[in-house]
Scaffold this motif. Structure first.
Motif, short mmCIF file in Angstrom:
data_model
loop_
_atom_site.label_atom_id
_atom_site.label_comp_id
_atom_site.label_asym_id
_atom_site.label_seq_id
_atom_site.Cartn_x
_atom_site.Cartn_y
_atom_site.Cartn_z
N SER A 21 0.91 -1.31 0.04
CA SER A 21 0.07 -0.09 -0.04
C SER A 21 0.76 1.24 0.07
O SER A 21 1.91 1.30 0.18
N PRO A 22 0.63 2.55 -0.29
CA PRO A 22 1.13 3.47 -0.05
C PRO A 22 1.96 3.90 0.94
O PRO A 22 3.04 4.45 0.88
N VAL A 45 4.40 6.47 8.31
CA VAL A 45 3.10 6.93 7.94
C VAL A 45 3.01 8.48 7.76
O VAL A 45 2.73 9.26 6.91
N PHE A 46 3.17 9.12 9.14
CA PHE A 46 3.30 10.55 9.51
C PHE A 46 4.06 11.23 8.49
O PHE A 46 3.81 12.43 7.72
N ARG A 47 5.40 10.43 8.25
CA ARG A 47 6.30 11.33 7.57
C ARG A 47 5.93 11.52 5.94
O ARG A 47 6.19 12.44 5.35
N ARG A 48 5.20 10.16 5.58
CA ARG A 48 5.07 10.38 4.09
C ARG A 48 3.40 10.95 3.98
O ARG A 48 3.29 11.56 2.84
N SER A 49 2.86 11.15 4.81
CA SER A 49 1.28 11.59 4.61
C SER A 49 1.25 13.08 5.18
O SER A 49 0.49 14.03 4.77
N THR A 84 -2.40 8.90 10.10
CA THR A 84 -1.47 8.44 10.95
C THR A 84 -2.29 7.48 12.11
O THR A 84 -2.26 6.49 12.18
N LEU A 85 -3.19 8.32 12.69
CA LEU A 85 -4.06 7.67 13.65
C LEU A 85 -5.05 6.52 13.13
O LEU A 85 -5.40 5.68 14.10
N GLY A 86 -5.44 6.73 11.97
CA GLY A 86 -6.38 5.89 11.27
C GLY A 86 -5.70 4.65 10.59
O GLY A 86 -6.40 3.91 10.12
#
Length: 540
Positions: A13-14, A238-242, A248-250
């Motif tokens: 996944s992304p 996840v936070f670094r990419r999004s 991130t929390l989801g």
């Protein structure tokens, strides 16, 4: 379980972990990385690369199982194992040391102690040697296999096994419950730094693993830290990419990692001590008595294993800097976190070594991949039952080559001098065991020898201390150290504790020996190349 070294072939996944991996490269030297569907049809089939890694681990097994048994806390654990088998209960207070009577004891490794004692009772010292080798090999294999899968190269697996063994050799050769904990730790680390799949087998397997681990050794706390690093690392990636807290929390992977951490934290409570196991971990590591123990002191360059660790650290940093692969946050957290713990205490090097081995092996292989490809030597890529059979044959041969294998073939156990370390006071213990008229009361033995002497004399000679120093009152341990150092008040301390028999290690207690020989109150009873026994002329 399929023994293939191929990485998962699912589409990432992304926000998946594979986003931090290097692009696929050509097959490296000694590689084995097919995603062959026939492996599913033959679940017992394995790749040639697996057989190579099994061979490397079997060499480690033979080396560890052929090593001599250490003379220190192994024997304390055997004494506690014997007490557990005799009483059929897990003690709540210290049962073997008169001066620690009534001190609360949270005996986490009770299951390992029973297993060690039953092994010794059934097969003798050679059985303990094999147990040491098996634990070492079982710890090495998941680390080697992880490196091979991550790098898509069996060469990386061999690098990881070699680095792990070299960095942690001093701990792998000492049989204690910690070795069982290391096996569990390496399994957890392999999952954390690998695919982090959350199948039904993962949930059941890790719940059972931590439930057993909490009855083998207190290092289950390191396993929980590794799982916490997996959750924290996933959140950071996840936070670094999004760049979005809501995403991130989801994240479902993050939720599963946190749930697994919680489940394992609860599974730990399936032990006779319940919630007490958690505070016990901190009470042991923070006990004032442990500061005098060499292995609990900070790791420095004056230590041989400290020099090796420093060389591996420098090489790993250089390889990460030059490698085309990218690091996941989880890798950074585990590598740096366990590294800081190792700097605080040399004993923690046990948990840094496998993480450092994987990181260095994978990135070193990525750097050397163009050169390795020129060799053009490739293992067969098709999984086969023949490779599984060959792996089992290699395991059988390595087991037969161990001292226990020789003992079973000949029917004669090896001599104690061939299985025990040279520092073990074998002759001294034999002398004390044969004496019938030794003075009654408490005895002063070097802490490193106390467990062995108590084991060989069937507990008939109570000792002032042993190596479970966290169970000994601080004042008693301090007085023991003063006597050992031959301080000016040594004779008053011996009088205070009513000690009538003193055993001295000539190498480490030379000043005490000199002063006792000068005293008219003590007389020599026995002496050999490494020890002296003295008794009072007029027992108290």
């Amino acid at each position: 379980m399929s023994a293939t070294l191929a990485p998962p072939t699912t589409t990432p996944s992304p926000a998946s972990n594979s986003a931090d991996s290097s692009p696929p490269a050509r097959t490296a030297t000694v590689s084995s990385n097919p995603a062959n569907p026939t492996a599913a049809a033959q679940p017992l089939a394995s790749h040639a690369g697996t057989t190579v890694l099994v061979t490397a681990c079997c060499l480690a097994l033979w080396s560890l199982a052929s090593g001599r048994l250490w003379h220190t806390d192994l024997w304390d654990h055997l004494n506690y194992g014997k007490h557990l088998l005799q009483t059929q209960t897990n003690p709540v207070t210290e049962p073997l040391l008169p001066l620690a009577a009534g001190i609360r004891m949270v005996n986490i490794p009770w299951l390992a102690q029973i297993g060690m004692k039953l092994t010794e009772r059934s097969f003798g010292p050679a059985g303990l040697q094999l147990l040491c080798g098996l634990c070492g090999a079982l710890a090495l294999f998941p680390i080697a296999r992880l490196a091979a899968r991550n790098a898509r190269s069996t060469t990386a697996g061999l690098f990881a096994a070699a680095i792990f063994y070299i960095v942690n050799r001093h701990e792998l050769h000492v049989i204690r419950p910690q070795l069982a904990g290391l096996v569990c730790y390496c399994i957890t680390l392999a999952w954390t730094l690998g695919s982090q799949s959350h199948s039904l087998k993962t949930w059941i397997g890790f719940t059972a693993l931590f439930a057993i681990w909490a009855n083998l050794h207190g290092s289950f706390a390191m396993g929980l830290l590794v799982l916490a690093a997996a959750a924290a690392g996933r959140a950071c990636d996840v936070f670094r990419r999004s760049r979005c807290i809501a995403i991130t929390l989801g994240d479902h992977q993050l939720h599963r990692n946190l749930l697994l951490l919680q489940l394992c934290s609860v599974a730990v409570l399936l032990n006779p001590n319940g919630l007490l196991v958690y505070p016990e971990i901190f009470s042991v590591s923070g006990n004032a008595n442990t500061t005098s123990m060499f292995e609990w002191q900070p790791l420095t360059l004056r230590m041989p294993h400290g020099q090796i660790a420093a060389a591996v650290l420098a090489t790993a940093v250089l390889c990460v800097r030059c490698s085309p692969r990218r690091l996941r946050t989880t890798e950074v957290l585990i590598f740096s976190g366990t590294g800081l713990l190792s700097a605080w205490s040399a004993r923690m090097l046990n948990w840094w070594a496998p993480a450092a081995a994987v990181l260095l092996a994978v990135h070193l292989t990525a750097i050397l991949r163009p050169q390795l490809n020129r060799i053009r030597f490739h293992l067969p890529v098709r999984p086969s039952l023949a490779w599984t059979a060959l792996s089992l044959a290699i395991i059988a041969i390595s087991l037969a080559a161990t001292p226990l294998g020789a003992q079973l073939r000949s029917g004669t156990p090896p001599a104690a001098s061939a299985t025990l370390s040279r520092e073990t006071p074998i002759a001294l213990a034999r002398f004390l065991r044969e004496q019938k008229n030794l003075p009654a009361g408490l005895n002063w033995f070097p802490a490193e020898w106390a467990g062995f002497i108590m084991n060989q004399t069937q507990g008939s000679l109570p000792s002032m201390v042993n190596l479970h120093v966290h169970l000994i009152p601080e004042e008693v341990w301090s007085d023991y150290l003063r006597i050992s150092a031959g301080s000016a008040d040594w004779i008053n301390l011996l009088d205070e504790y009513g000690i009538n028999l003193v055993t001295i290690d000539k190498r480490s207690q030379a000043l005490l020996l000199k002063r006792m020989r000068e005293s008219t109150d003590w007389q020599g009873l026995y002496e050999d190349r490494q020890s002296v026994v003295l008794t009072r002329r007029k027992p108290l």
